[in-house]
Design a protein around this motif. Structure first.
Motif, mmCIF file in Angstrom:
data_model
loop_
_atom_site.group_PDB
_atom_site.id
_atom_site.type_symbol
_atom_site.label_atom_id
_atom_site.label_comp_id
_atom_site.label_asym_id
_atom_site.label_seq_id
_atom_site.Cartn_x
_atom_site.Cartn_y
_atom_site.Cartn_z
ATOM 1 N N VAL A 7 8.795 63.187 96.287
ATOM 2 C CA VAL A 7 9.173 63.169 94.860
ATOM 3 C C VAL A 7 10.466 63.940 94.653
ATOM 4 O O VAL A 7 10.631 65.046 95.170
ATOM 5 N N ASP A 8 11.370 63.353 93.890
ATOM 6 C CA ASP A 8 12.618 64.026 93.507
ATOM 7 C C ASP A 8 12.874 63.745 92.031
ATOM 8 O O ASP A 8 13.359 62.686 91.656
ATOM 9 N N MET A 9 12.530 64.705 91.176
ATOM 10 C CA MET A 9 12.687 64.534 89.737
ATOM 11 C C MET A 9 14.008 65.111 89.216
ATOM 12 O O MET A 9 14.205 65.247 88.009
ATOM 13 N N SER A 10 14.942 65.437 90.111
ATOM 14 C CA SER A 10 16.204 66.017 89.674
ATOM 15 C C SER A 10 17.004 65.064 88.802
ATOM 16 O O SER A 10 17.720 65.496 87.882
ATOM 17 N N PHE A 11 16.878 63.764 89.036
ATOM 18 C CA PHE A 11 17.631 62.788 88.252
ATOM 19 C C PHE A 11 17.057 62.664 86.837
ATOM 20 O O PHE A 11 17.798 62.525 85.867
ATOM 21 N N VAL A 12 15.731 62.746 86.737
ATOM 22 C CA VAL A 12 15.084 62.731 85.422
ATOM 23 C C VAL A 12 15.526 63.938 84.610
ATOM 24 O O VAL A 12 15.798 63.840 83.408
ATOM 25 N N ASN A 13 15.632 65.085 85.265
ATOM 26 C CA ASN A 13 16.016 66.318 84.559
ATOM 27 C C ASN A 13 17.467 66.297 84.081
ATOM 28 O O ASN A 13 17.847 67.086 83.228
ATOM 29 N N LYS A 14 18.273 65.386 84.645
ATOM 30 C CA LYS A 14 19.685 65.291 84.252
ATOM 31 C C LYS A 14 19.964 64.162 83.258
ATOM 32 O O LYS A 14 21.102 63.977 82.841
#
Length: 365
Positions: free
Chosen positions: A353-360
């Motif tokens: 899981v990589d939610m860094s894009f959602v956070n941006k």
């Protein structure tokens, strides 16, 4: 578990061989309009490489090979992002095809015939546990409820899940998210002895029910509302409401693709998020018009009814994030349904899981 991973490997090898053959353009040819004998994915698939205004745009668009799991109004934010030009606004040209299953969508990523797939997030766990050369990462959580509905052959004045005891239910293939949600709901509601049929192909499910098979059926929209409108079934319950929050559908890409194309992933996430926001404020008429190209032949009232059902159960989260709590729910369901061994459970969700894009999403620049 072995059967799931073996199937993914086999499909990957097949797709590698098939990938040399071109763009699989047959997936973009219009098919018959949705009917009780058709699955959600059998509705018309327009040329999905651009929104209506693409020819007017002077900018060079980046092409993204995209694979959707099935065709359903359950994934409305994605189709809105295409029809309203949100992908194009982000500089992307989405070339879409329908995989007909999360296993096939994951195999397409491994084979390189898709850059991004819309699949069940469990596929990333399966691939990770294979410990192969490629891994998958979930970067956007599109839905937070199951998208299927239970229909009955006879009209029921009231319904309890224990009413399914001894009844035949036409359901989805073994190991699929809707099948596992159904099974876990039956366990939770103590509906023992229900006979869930899982060997009917998705395109044939509604037709089988209409011809007399089964007492109940589990369907996605717009096929569920179509069957109801034609008087061949009655609405009983929402699996999404009955089970509760469940991360059923995600956008996934290989770790390699994400590392090489972070800007594409960010722009893709931005576009889908804009599609979700648009759905929350658009009128029924605007929504029907936006989705019509992807469900050619489906009446406006069915499209509107389908959207209402999904809105009513809070299908699309305002922040499309897969949280630790939701990831725990997902793995618990996989274990309960026997497709993940307890010792295979991932303790660190960041492995897949990589939610860094959602956070941006929405950030400047």
């Amino acid at each position: 578990m072995k059967s799931v991973t073996s199937l993914l490997l086999a499909l990957a090898l097949l797709l590698v061989a098939a990938g040399c053959g071109g763009n699989n353009s047959g997936n973009n040819e219009p098919s018959a309009s949705p009917s009780p004998s058709a699955s959600p994915s059998e509705s018309s698939e327009p040329s999905a490489s651009a929104s209506p205004s693409a020819s007017e745009s002077p900018q060079q668009l980046t092409k993204v090979k995209f694979s959707e799991v099935i065709r359903s109004i359950f994934y409305a934010p994605h189709y809105v992002a295409m029809s309203q030009g949100f992908f194009e606004k982000q500089g992307l040209e989405v070339d879409m095809n329908t995989a007909q299953g999360s296993d096939k969508g994951a195999a397409a990523l491994i084979a390189g015939t898709a850059d991004i797939s819309m699949v069940g997030p469990e596929t990333a766990i399966y691939i990770h546990n294979q410990k192969g050369d490629k891994t998958l990462k979930i970067f956007y959580q599109l839905t937070l409820k199951d998208g299927s509905f239970l229909l009955s052959r006879e009209k029921l004045d009231s319904f309890k899940w224990t009413d399914l005891t001894g009844k035949k239910i036409i359901g989805w293939r073994p190991g699929s998210a809707p099948q596992m949600v159904m099974n876990s709901t039956l366990i939770k509601e103590k509906a023992e002895g229900a006979d869930v049929v899982t060997n009917i192909a998705a395109p044939a499910m509604a037709g089988a029910f209409a011809s007399g098979q089964g007492d109940f059926i589990q369907l996605f929209e717009p096929v569920a509302s179509t069957l109801i409108k034609e008087g061949k079934a009655y609405y009983v319950a929402s699996l999404g409401e009955a089970f509760g929050k469940f991360p059923e559908t995600s956008y996934v890409a290989t770790s390699d693709y994400i590392a090489k194309n972070p800007d594409v992933i960010q722009r893709f996430a931005n576009a889908v998020s804009e599609g979700t926001k648009w759905l929350s404020t658009a009128s029924d008429e605007e929504i029907a018009k936006a989705l019509k190209p992807f469900f050619d032949g489906t009446p406006d009232d069915i499209i509107i009814q389908s959207i209402k059902r999904y809105k009513d159960q809070d299908t699309w989260p305002a922040k499309p994030e897969l949280t630790a709590e939701q990831f725990e729910t997902l793995q618990s369901v996989l274990i309960e349904n026997g497709v993940l061994k307890p010792e295979e459970k991932l303790g660190d969700m960041s492995a897949v899981v990589d939610m860094s894009f959602v956070n941006k999403i929405g950030a400047a620049g």
